[in-house]
Design an enzyme around this catalytic site. Structure first.
Site, PDB file in Angstrom:
ATOM      1  N   LYS A  32       0.816  -1.219   0.000  1.00  0.00           N
ATOM      2  CA  LYS A  32       0.000   0.000   0.000  1.00  0.00           C
ATOM      3  C   LYS A  32       0.847   1.264   0.000  1.00  0.00           C
ATOM      4  O   LYS A  32       0.358   2.349  -0.283  1.00  0.00           O
ATOM      5  CB  LYS A  32      -0.936  -0.012   1.187  1.00  0.00           C
ATOM      6  CG  LYS A  32      -0.306   0.331   2.515  1.00  0.00           C
ATOM      7  CD  LYS A  32      -1.372   0.281   3.573  1.00  0.00           C
ATOM      8  CE  LYS A  32      -1.184   1.246   4.670  1.00  0.00           C
ATOM      9  NZ  LYS A  32      -2.029   1.045   5.817  1.00  0.00           N
ATOM     10  N   ASN A  39       7.613  -2.216   8.851  1.00  0.00           N
ATOM     11  CA  ASN A  39       8.280  -2.541  10.112  1.00  0.00           C
ATOM     12  C   ASN A  39       9.545  -3.360   9.919  1.00  0.00           C
ATOM     13  O   ASN A  39      10.519  -3.177  10.639  1.00  0.00           O
ATOM     14  CB  ASN A  39       7.332  -3.333  11.017  1.00  0.00           C
ATOM     15  CG  ASN A  39       6.422  -2.417  11.794  1.00  0.00           C
ATOM     16  OD1 ASN A  39       6.550  -1.202  11.712  1.00  0.00           O
ATOM     17  ND2 ASN A  39       5.500  -2.993  12.531  1.00  0.00           N
ATOM     18  N   SER A  40       9.517  -4.305   8.945  1.00  0.00           N
ATOM     19  CA  SER A  40      10.702  -5.153   8.789  1.00  0.00           C
ATOM     20  C   SER A  40      11.914  -4.293   8.457  1.00  0.00           C
ATOM     21  O   SER A  40      13.006  -4.499   8.989  1.00  0.00           O
ATOM     22  CB  SER A  40      10.506  -6.166   7.658  1.00  0.00           C
ATOM     23  OG  SER A  40       9.522  -7.086   7.989  1.00  0.00           O
ATOM     24  N   ALA A  43      13.421  -2.649  11.437  1.00  0.00           N
ATOM     25  CA  ALA A  43      13.789  -3.478  12.596  1.00  0.00           C
ATOM     26  C   ALA A  43      15.263  -3.305  12.948  1.00  0.00           C
ATOM     27  O   ALA A  43      16.138  -3.551  12.134  1.00  0.00           O
ATOM     28  CB  ALA A  43      13.480  -4.942  12.304  1.00  0.00           C
ATOM     29  N   GLY A  45      16.629  -4.536  16.110  1.00  0.00           N
ATOM     30  CA  GLY A  45      17.005  -5.782  16.782  1.00  0.00           C
ATOM     31  C   GLY A  45      17.046  -6.881  15.745  1.00  0.00           C
ATOM     32  O   GLY A  45      16.546  -6.730  14.625  1.00  0.00           O
ATOM     33  N   GLU A 111      19.360 -10.048  24.503  1.00  0.00           N
ATOM     34  CA  GLU A 111      18.165  -9.210  24.645  1.00  0.00           C
ATOM     35  C   GLU A 111      17.306  -9.751  25.769  1.00  0.00           C
ATOM     36  O   GLU A 111      17.549 -10.850  26.278  1.00  0.00           O
ATOM     37  CB  GLU A 111      17.377  -9.152  23.328  1.00  0.00           C
ATOM     38  CG  GLU A 111      18.014  -8.196  22.326  1.00  0.00           C
ATOM     39  CD  GLU A 111      17.199  -7.971  21.065  1.00  0.00           C
ATOM     40  OE1 GLU A 111      17.393  -6.946  20.433  1.00  0.00           O
ATOM     41  OE2 GLU A 111      16.378  -8.840  20.703  1.00  0.00           O
ATOM     42  N   ASP A 206      -4.640  -3.495   8.487  1.00  0.00           N
ATOM     43  CA  ASP A 206      -5.433  -3.721   7.275  1.00  0.00           C
ATOM     44  C   ASP A 206      -5.744  -5.210   7.032  1.00  0.00           C
ATOM     45  O   ASP A 206      -6.881  -5.580   6.769  1.00  0.00           O
ATOM     46  CB  ASP A 206      -4.710  -3.209   6.023  1.00  0.00           C
ATOM     47  CG  ASP A 206      -4.255  -1.775   6.147  1.00  0.00           C
ATOM     48  OD1 ASP A 206      -4.522  -1.158   7.181  1.00  0.00           O
ATOM     49  OD2 ASP A 206      -3.651  -1.283   5.188  1.00  0.00           O
ATOM     50  N   HIS A 227       6.741  -2.029  23.646  1.00  0.00           N
ATOM     51  CA  HIS A 227       8.207  -2.018  23.819  1.00  0.00           C
ATOM     52  C   HIS A 227       8.530  -0.979  24.884  1.00  0.00           C
ATOM     53  O   HIS A 227       8.007   0.134  24.831  1.00  0.00           O
ATOM     54  CB  HIS A 227       8.885  -1.666  22.492  1.00  0.00           C
ATOM     55  CG  HIS A 227      10.346  -1.975  22.470  1.00  0.00           C
ATOM     56  ND1 HIS A 227      11.267  -1.281  23.218  1.00  0.00           N
ATOM     57  CD2 HIS A 227      11.043  -2.924  21.800  1.00  0.00           C
ATOM     58  CE1 HIS A 227      12.474  -1.782  22.993  1.00  0.00           C
ATOM     59  NE2 HIS A 227      12.368  -2.788  22.138  1.00  0.00           N
ATOM     60  N   ARG A 273       9.285  -7.841  28.242  1.00  0.00           N
ATOM     61  CA  ARG A 273       8.948  -6.460  27.885  1.00  0.00           C
ATOM     62  C   ARG A 273       7.743  -5.897  28.624  1.00  0.00           C
ATOM     63  O   ARG A 273       7.721  -4.710  28.970  1.00  0.00           O
ATOM     64  CB  ARG A 273       8.705  -6.376  26.378  1.00  0.00           C
ATOM     65  CG  ARG A 273       9.989  -6.497  25.637  1.00  0.00           C
ATOM     66  CD  ARG A 273       9.808  -6.380  24.161  1.00  0.00           C
ATOM     67  NE  ARG A 273      11.121  -6.491  23.548  1.00  0.00           N
ATOM     68  CZ  ARG A 273      11.342  -6.647  22.261  1.00  0.00           C
ATOM     69  NH1 ARG A 273      10.326  -6.700  21.415  1.00  0.00           N
ATOM     70  NH2 ARG A 273      12.549  -6.735  21.795  1.00  0.00           N
ATOM     71  N   HIS A 330       4.267  -2.081  19.951  1.00  0.00           N
ATOM     72  CA  HIS A 330       5.388  -2.582  19.158  1.00  0.00           C
ATOM     73  C   HIS A 330       5.010  -3.794  18.323  1.00  0.00           C
ATOM     74  O   HIS A 330       5.409  -3.908  17.174  1.00  0.00           O
ATOM     75  CB  HIS A 330       6.510  -2.932  20.137  1.00  0.00           C
ATOM     76  CG  HIS A 330       7.797  -3.354  19.488  1.00  0.00           C
ATOM     77  ND1 HIS A 330       8.476  -2.560  18.598  1.00  0.00           N
ATOM     78  CD2 HIS A 330       8.539  -4.493  19.608  1.00  0.00           C
ATOM     79  CE1 HIS A 330       9.588  -3.179  18.206  1.00  0.00           C
ATOM     80  NE2 HIS A 330       9.638  -4.370  18.783  1.00  0.00           N
ATOM     81  N   SER A 370      10.524 -12.151  15.826  1.00  0.00           N
ATOM     82  CA  SER A 370       9.542 -11.805  14.784  1.00  0.00           C
ATOM     83  C   SER A 370      10.124 -11.886  13.371  1.00  0.00           C
ATOM     84  O   SER A 370       9.498 -12.464  12.478  1.00  0.00           O
ATOM     85  CB  SER A 370       8.928 -10.433  15.022  1.00  0.00           C
ATOM     86  OG  SER A 370       9.914  -9.460  15.097  1.00  0.00           O
TER      87      SER A 370
HETATM   88  C1  SIN Z   1      14.507  -4.268  19.603  1.00  0.00           C
HETATM   89  O1  SIN Z   1      15.520  -4.092  18.942  1.00  0.00           O
HETATM   90  O2  SIN Z   1      14.435  -3.970  20.791  1.00  0.00           O
HETATM   91  C2  SIN Z   1      13.301  -4.849  18.948  1.00  0.00           C
HETATM   92  C3  SIN Z   1      13.547  -6.216  18.526  1.00  0.00           C
HETATM   93  C4  SIN Z   1      12.285  -7.009  18.566  1.00  0.00           C
HETATM   94  O3  SIN Z   1      11.227  -6.479  18.776  1.00  0.00           O
HETATM   95  O4  SIN Z   1      12.374  -8.223  18.441  1.00  0.00           O
END
Ligand code: SIN
Length: 527
Positions: A32, A39-40, A43, A45, A111, A206, A227, A273, A330, A370
Site C-alpha cells: 500500500k 516494520n521489517s 527493525a 534488533g 536481549e 489492514d 516495547h 517487555r 510494538h 519476529s
Molecule cells: C529491539 O531491537 O528492541 C526490537 C527487537 C524485537 O522487537 O524483536
C-alpha cells in the site's frame, strides 16, 4: 490481473515467500506504500537463533514459552526454534551479510528474557534493512512488485467459500481486480492504532480487518506488546531504542537516578517487555521521567548507528549518557489464525508474519523472534504452495460492476481520536471500565456496519481508518473477554499475574527443569 500467488505486503515474510516460490509461478506483491516503508525494514534488533557454543534450541524454546506466559502453541515453538539456526545459516550462505566476531563466527547479542546471547544482527542496529535490501536485490524475475495499491476487499467465491483474489485501489483512485489461487496476507500488525508506537506509519491492521470482514478466524487480539524504550521527547514517541542497548549494559533510571527495575523482577532491566513497560508506565504516571543510562556502553555510536541518528535528529545529546524513554506499542501477538503453513480458515487465503497468529508468540513475543517467524513461515508456505497444482479460481465467475455507496462514512472518527482512545482505554494497563467505555464508543462509530460496509467509494485514507476501527474493535472485544492478566494483556481489575511471584516461579522451574525437561526437549529435537 491474474497471478499464481498474490502477496499483500512487502516485509520479511512476504519477500522470503517470494524468494522461495518456484520460479515458473507468476507472483505479484502488492504494497500500500513503498516497498521499504514497513516494520521489517525499520527493525533494529536482530534474529534469534541458538547458534552459540553453550546454546541449544531447547533453551530458545523455553525462553520463548516463558516470555509468552505459556500461552504459546508449544509444537509451533519447538518447530520454530529448531529451524532457526539453519534459517540464519541458509540466508548467510545465500549472501546476506550479518555481523561477525573476530573469529568469523556470528556476533551474538543479548536481549530481554533470553537465557543466552543468541541475537544475530546486520549493520549493527539495522538488521531489517540488511535483510530486506538483500532480498530486494536478489528478487527473482517472476516476482513483480506493485507499490501504492491499497487492498480493500478480499474476493470470496460464495459457492466454494474460498478466496479467489482481491480488489485494490491505486493512488489515482482507480480500482483493480487481482485474481489468484493463493492470496497471502503479509500486512503486519496494527501498531499505529496507538498514540505511542515504534511502528511504521503503514501498519494499521489492514490485513486483519480484511480477513475478519471476509469471515476468517481471528485469535488473541488482546495480546499487544508494548516495547519499553521508545525515544520520548516533548510528549512524543520518536523511534525505537533497541533492547540490545540494555543487552549491552544500558540501565533504566528515573530522573533522580533510581534504578527503575530494582526489586521488580529477577531479570532486572532485561525482564520480559511487558514487565519493564509497566514499570516505566507507573513511573511516568507519577510524573517521574525515565532515562536509559548508556554511560557504561563503549563505542555506543559505532555499535548503534541507527539509534545515534534517531537521537541526533531529535536533538538528544548522547554525550550526557542518558536517553529519555517511554513505552509504546510494538507488536501484535494475535492476528489471523493460521496453521504452521500459514493457512487460514478460508481456503485459498493465507497469512504470514505479524498479521498471522500461529501461536508461536503466546501472550508476549520473545525479543527478535519476529523476523525469525517471518523467515520461517515464508519458507514453509512457499514449500507448500510449490507442491500445489495450478488452477484458475475465477473460471466461470462473473464480477458485476456495481457503484456502491458507503452509508456510514460520516461516522468514521479521526486517526488521532482512535490512537488517543486506544492508548487510554486498551493500552499498557487496561481496566474493565476503560474497555467498556471503548466498546461503547466503537458502537457509536457504527462499528457493526463498518464490518460489512462496501468500501469501493472510500478514499485510501478513509478505508485505512475503517480498518483501524475494525482492528480496534477486535482488540477491545478480546480484552474485555480475557478476565486475567497475562503477558502483553494487563487488566488492573485482574492483576493475578504478580510479576515478582511469576518471575520467581519461572526461574525456579527453569532450574529444576534443567536436568529433566531440557533434556527431554533436546532429545525430541535430536530425533
Ligand atoms: C529491539 O531491537 O528492541 C526490537 C527487537 C524485537 O522487537 O524483536
Amino acid at each position: 490481473m491474474n497471478a499464481d500467488v498474490l502477496i499483500i505486503g512487502s516485509g520479511v515474510a512476504a519477500l522470503q515467500l517470494a524468494k522461495k516460490l518456484r520460479q515458473d509461478l507468476n507472483v505479484i506483491i502488492l504494497t500500500k506504500s513503498t516497498v521499504k516503508n514497513g516494520n521489517s525494514y525499520m527493525a533494529q534488533g536482530g534474529i534469534a537463533a541458538a547458534l552459540g557454543v553453550n546454546d541449544h534450541p531447547s533453551k530458545h524454546y523455553m525462553d520463548t514459552l516463558e516470555a509468552g506466559r505459556f500461552h504459546n502453541d508449544s509444537d509451533a515453538v519447538l518447530s520454530l526454534t529448531s529451524e532457526a539456526p539453519s534459517l540464519i545459516k541458509e540466508l548467510n550462505q545465500e549472501g546476506c551479510l550479518f555481523d561477525m566476531d573476530s573469529e568469523g563466527a556470528f556476533a551474538l547479542g543479548m536481549e530481554g528474557a533470553h537465557s543466552e546471547s543468541r541475537i544475530v544482527h546486520g549493520g549493527g542496529d539495522s538488521t531489517g534493512k540488511t535483510v530486506i535490501d538483500f532480498m530486494l536485490s536478489n528478487k527473482n524475475q517472476n516476482v513483480r512488485i506493485m507499490e501504492n495499491v491499497l487492498v480493500f476487499q478480499l474476493l470470496i467465491n460464495e459457492t466454494e467459500g474460498s478466496c479467489i483474489g482481491v480488489k485494490g485501489k491505486d493512488s489515482n483512485g482507480v480500482i483493480h481486480r487481482f485474481i489468484s489461487s493463493h492470496v497471502v496476507l503479509a500486512t503486519g500488525g496494527c501498531g499505529q492504532l496507538y498514540e505511542y508506537t515504534s511502528n511504521a506509519d503503514s501498519v494499521t491492521g489492514d490485513g486483519i480487518a480484511l480477513a475478519y470482514r471476509a469471515g476468517a478466524e481471528i485469535a488473541d487480539m488482546e495480546f499487544i506488546q508494548f516495547h519499553p524504550t521508545l525515544l520520548y521527547k516533548d510528549g512524543k514517541a520518536l523511534g525505537l531504542i533497541s533492547e540490545a542497548v540494555r543487552g549491552e549494559g544500558g540501565r533504566l533510571v528515573t530522573e533522580d537516578g533510581r534504578p527503575v527495575m530494582a526489586g521488580l523482577h529477577p531479570l532486572g532491566d532485561l525482564a520480559p517487555r511487558h514487565v519493564v513497560s509497566q514499570a516505566i508506565f507507573h513511573s511516568l504516571e507519577k510524573g517521574k521521567s525515565v532515562f536509559l543510562d548508556i554511560s557504561s556502553i563503549e563505542n555506543f555510536k559505532s555499535r548503534f548507528p541507527t539509534i545515534t541518528k534517531i537521537c541526533e535528529q531529535n536533538g538528544v545529546d548522547l554525550s550526557i549518557g542518558k536517553i529519555p524513554v517511554s513505552p509504546g506499542s510494538h507488536f501484535l501477538m494475535g492476528g489471523i489464525k493460521t496453521d504452521l503453513l500459514g493457512r487460514t480458515s478460508i481456503p485459498g487465503l493465507y497469512a504470514i508474519g505479524e498479521a498471522a497468529c500461529t501461536g508461536v508468540h503466546g501472550a508476549n513475543r520473545l525479543a527478535s523472534n519476529s523476523l525469525l517467524e517471518g523467515l520461517y513461515l515464508g519458507k514453509r508456505l512457499a514449500e507448500w504452495i510449490n507442491g500445489q497444482p495450478s488452477s484458475d479460481p475465477a473460471k466461470g465467475l462473473t464480477f458485476p460492476e456495481t457503484a456502491f455507496r458507503c452509508q456510514v462514512k460520516e461516522s468514521l472518527p479521526s486517526v488521532e481520536e482512535i490512537k488517543l482512545r486506544m492508548m487510554k482505554n486498551a493500552g499498557i494497563i487496561k481496566t474493565k471500565e476503560g474497555l467498556l467505555d471503548q466498546l461503547a464508543w466503537l458502537k457509536g462509530c457504527k462499528i457493526e456496519e463498518w464490518i460489512k460496509a462496501e468500501l469501493d467509494d472510500l478514499s485510501i485514507e478513509e478505508a485505512t481508518r475503517a480498518f483501524m476501527l475494525i482492528a480496534a474493535y477486535l482488540i477491545t472485544n478480546a480484552a474485555v473477554r480475557r478476565t486475567e492478566s497475562r503477558g502483553g494483556h494487563f487488566r488492573q481489575d485482574y492483576p493475578f499475574e504478580s510479576h515478582e511471584w511469576l518471575g520467581k516461579r519461572i526461574i525456579q522451574s527453569r532450574k529444576s527443569e534443567k536436568g529433566g525437561k531440557y533434556e527431554q526437549i533436546k532429545a525430541a529435537i535430536a530425533t
